[in-house]
Design an enzyme around this catalytic site. Structure first.
Site, PDB file in Angstrom:
ATOM      1  N   ASP A 405       0.820  -1.209   0.000  1.00  0.00           N
ATOM      2  CA  ASP A 405       0.000   0.000   0.000  1.00  0.00           C
ATOM      3  C   ASP A 405       0.859   1.268   0.000  1.00  0.00           C
ATOM      4  O   ASP A 405       1.567   1.550   0.972  1.00  0.00           O
ATOM      5  CB  ASP A 405      -0.912  -0.047   1.238  1.00  0.00           C
ATOM      6  CG  ASP A 405      -1.965   1.035   1.226  1.00  0.00           C
ATOM      7  OD1 ASP A 405      -1.924   1.900   0.336  1.00  0.00           O
ATOM      8  OD2 ASP A 405      -2.828   1.015   2.118  1.00  0.00           O
ATOM      9  N   GLY A 447      -5.191   3.554  -7.893  1.00  0.00           N
ATOM     10  CA  GLY A 447      -5.405   3.816  -9.317  1.00  0.00           C
ATOM     11  C   GLY A 447      -4.495   4.888  -9.907  1.00  0.00           C
ATOM     12  O   GLY A 447      -4.639   5.245 -11.078  1.00  0.00           O
ATOM     13  N   ASP A 468     -10.660   4.141  -1.410  1.00  0.00           N
ATOM     14  CA  ASP A 468     -11.285   3.135  -0.548  1.00  0.00           C
ATOM     15  C   ASP A 468     -12.802   3.102  -0.707  1.00  0.00           C
ATOM     16  O   ASP A 468     -13.462   4.132  -0.749  1.00  0.00           O
ATOM     17  CB  ASP A 468     -10.966   3.438   0.919  1.00  0.00           C
ATOM     18  CG  ASP A 468      -9.498   3.192   1.233  1.00  0.00           C
ATOM     19  OD1 ASP A 468      -8.710   2.995   0.286  1.00  0.00           O
ATOM     20  OD2 ASP A 468      -9.151   3.192   2.425  1.00  0.00           O
TER      21      ASP A 468
END
Ligand code: GLA
Length: 654
Positions: A405, A447, A468
């Site tokens: 992440d 993205g 999210d």
């Protein structure tokens, strides 16, 4: 100035005054004085007289004292009960969104669209809405996102009703009964789950045959390569290949009611995750309130509830298992790494190896999470400058999945160019290639830089395509229906990931609530994610699954669409306002088709053979109801409830 002129200018003043405060005959009621907490939106919370971020309402430099600040996709139901005559507002993108917002405002009166703003972008001046609502019972204020879902800060500024009778009142969207559409699973054996499985030479194989049917079930695998073995009681296939190759194995499941057989294609090569990963992730459920016990319980529940028999296999720990930087909370604080630089778990995860062993012993796989940056989104230790050591540690602990992440990496490169965006992912890929374990590599960077165009090239097995998700119609539908353009980038081993599922008890921890999606919205959610070949990661408390949620997650005909070996992602083949038809080819030559209704009222949605495209007579099977609906030619249509779906599969008719 003559008297008449004084009256004339007074008249103008009065008129102006009326439109701002009195609105012709009747009194004005500000939208912002109603209970705006009933607003559903794609991101953030609704605000009274302030933008979604809590700033004064401002559209193209014009400030408004009153109004509602929300975020697309947004819906607010207002009961007028025939008591209002006009609705007025000034609408636009709030200036706080910078240059990137694009939205459309709509007003529906008793189900009919009575106002549509057209696309409004950042810096466009506010548009006036001034409509007759005489006799209207229910008004719906809707905001749809435009180009993408980011920065869609939407203002219903200066919004008021001219009220002549009953006062307007915001209400919840219509309630629905949670109807279970699927018949109970048969007690006869049925083999479910992936029909194709990829493994790299040198990595341990762990494939659990997913099969439903009354227990005890006995398993077998015909033509099993000599390097593999099967446990007849659990259906677990284990072993290790040294060389690439491809094998066709016949899986068999038997009970006292009969036998089921199905072919499994085993591909030993470079690519894993040949079908979208199916599992559970702790984030939408527990957030940072996660601990070892909750992970164990989730794994046990996945096995005990029978989800494992329908192909569910990953149990993924999200953020917050590491040490939190600078925290004085003894359960999560302390030294982040040992003297050798090895990452430490926090005290909520006292023994990671024991935990992964426990999950594996149930025939499941286990995933972990970290950031390429110095810290994670929640401020816990990241992999920055420890990437190889961390990859090795993850493999040594026995992890099978890594969500990587971006988050804290933003402090290393605040404004990354494409190469910089790719760099941390390429690097971790290299590190993972050096360990002898198959670890699904999940890119999470929301993205950025159109990751779908290069996610496969940097070695990702899946990549998040959006920010999210949350459990609102605005968020789920805004994300899901926006995936159409991404279809060309999905293929076996490489999946677009529109984020995790928001059904069941969610809450981002520690307090959980029922998903705010209505039952039909939940059918839409699962149907769409299956059509999209999205990774399916359940985000709810598995220890407290209700019957409706269990049914949503265990319909094998629906899941088969997601797990189809062809790995195509559905495309939106027809769109007529809120009516959308999505379709994808399946490996057996059939076509999976979703008829969706994004409207606030029921609509008939029709799939045309020429759009799909297919020709000739087709047997149409309703996948949620697991029922043949008959033979059709040319078109198939159905009435679809508000925010609902009918998911069918078209087979050539005999
Ligand atoms: C980001 C991700 C989420 C979750 C959190 C954890 O927001 O997009 O899916 O992993 O971080 O902090």
């Amino acid at each position: 100035m003559g008297v008449s002129r004084v009256f004339a200018s007074l008249g103008i003043l009065l008129l102006v005054g009326c439109s701002l405060a009195a609105g012709g005959s009747g009194r004005n009621v500000w939208l912002s004085d109603l209970d705006i907490s009933k607003t559903q939106q794609g991101w953030g919370d609704p605000h009274k007289n302030l933008s979604v971020d809590g700033n004064p309402l401002k559209i193209a430099g014009q400030t408004f004292e009153r109004g509602l600040g929300t975020h697309a996709d947004s819906l607010l139901y207002v009961e007028l009960n025939g008591g209002s005559s006009r609705f007025h507002a000034m609408v636009g993108v709030d200036d706080e969104a910078g240059a990137r917002g694009s939205i459309e405002f709509r007003v529906l009166a008793d189900g009919k669209q009575v106002y549509k703003s057209g696309l409004i972008r950042s810096d466009d001046p506010a548009k006036q809405v001034d409509i007759d609502v005489t006799g209207v019972q229910v008004l719906v204020l809707a905001v749809d996102s435009g180009d993408d879902m980011n920065y869609d800060h939407a203002d219903w500024a200066d919004a008021y009703f001219t009220v002549t009778g009953t006062a307007p009142k915001t209400v919840d969207a219509p309630k629905e009964e949670a109807v279970i559409l699927t018949p109970k699973p048969s007690p006869k054996p049925r083999i479910n789950g992936a029909r194709v499985f990829g493994v790299r030479p040198g990595s341990p194989v762990l494939y659990t045959i997913a099969a439903s049917g009354r227990r005890p079930l006995w398993f077998n695998a015909e033509n099993l390569p000599a390097v593999l073995k099967i446990d007849r009681e659990t259906g677990r296939i284990t072993g290790k290949f040294t060389k690439p190759g491809e094998y066709k194995i016949t899986l068999v499941a038997t009970n006292d009611l009969g036998e089921a057989k199905r072919e499994l294609r085993l591909v030993v090569g470079d690519t894993i995750a040949l079908t979208p990963p199916m599992g559970w992730n702790s984030w939408n459920c527990w957030g940072c309130a996660v601990d070892e016990q909750k992970i164990r319980e989730a794994a046990e529940a996945m096995a005990k509830s029978g989800l494992i028999n329908h192909g569910w296999q990953y149990i993924n720990i999200d953020d917050c298992w590491m040490v939190r930087r600078g925290s004085d909370d003894a359960t999560v604080g302390g030294p982040t790494r040992d003297e050798a630089g090895r990452i430490r778990t926090n005290k909520r995860f006292p023994d990671m190896k024991a935990l992964t062993d426990c999950v594996h012993s149930l025939g499941l796989k286990i995933g972990t999470y970290i950031s390429p940056g110095p810290w994670t989104c929640a401020g816990y230790e990241g992999s920055w400058q420890h990437e190889q050591a961390d990859a090795q540690q993850f493999a040594a602990w026995g992890f099978d999945y890594l969500k990587y992440d971006w988050c804290g990496y933003g402090s290393i490169v605040p404004e990354p160019d494409l190469k910089q965006m790719q760099e941390p992912y390429r690097f971790m890929r290299m590190c993972l290639d050096r360990v002898d374990r198959d670890i699904v590599f999940s890119l999470c960077q929301y993205g950025m830089g159109d990751v779908w165009k290069w996610g496969a090239e940097v070695g990702g097995n899946c990549w998040r395509t959006t920010g999210d998700i949350t459990d609102s119609w605005g968020s789920m539908s805004g994300i899901g229906f926006r995936q159409a353009e991404l279809a060309p980038y999905a293929s076996p081993g490489h999946w677009n990931d529109p984020d995790m599922l928001v059904v069941g008890l969610v809450g981002w921890g520690p307090n959980l609530r029922e998903s705010r999606l209505t039952p039909n919205e939940q059918y839409t959610h699962i149907s769409l994610w299956c059509l999209l070949s999205s990774p399916l990661l359940i985000g709810c408390d598995l220890t407290r699954l209700d019957e409706f949620t269990t049914n949503l997650l265990t319909n094998d005909e629906v899941l088969e669409v997601n797990q189809d070996p062809l790995g195509e992602q559905a495309r939106c083949v027809a769109k007529d306002g809120p009516r959308e038809v999505w379709a994808r080819r399946m490996e057996d030559g059939s076509t999976a088709v979703g008829l969706f209704n994004r409207d606030e009222v029921p609509q008939t949605v029709t799939a045309k053979w020429s759009d799909l495209p297919v020709t000739g007579k087709r047997r149409v099977r309703d996948l949620w109801r697991q029922k043949d609906l008959g033979t059709f030619e040319g078109t198939f249509g159905a009435e679809i409830p508000r925010h609902g779906v009918v998911l069918v599969r078209l087979f050539p008719a005999e």
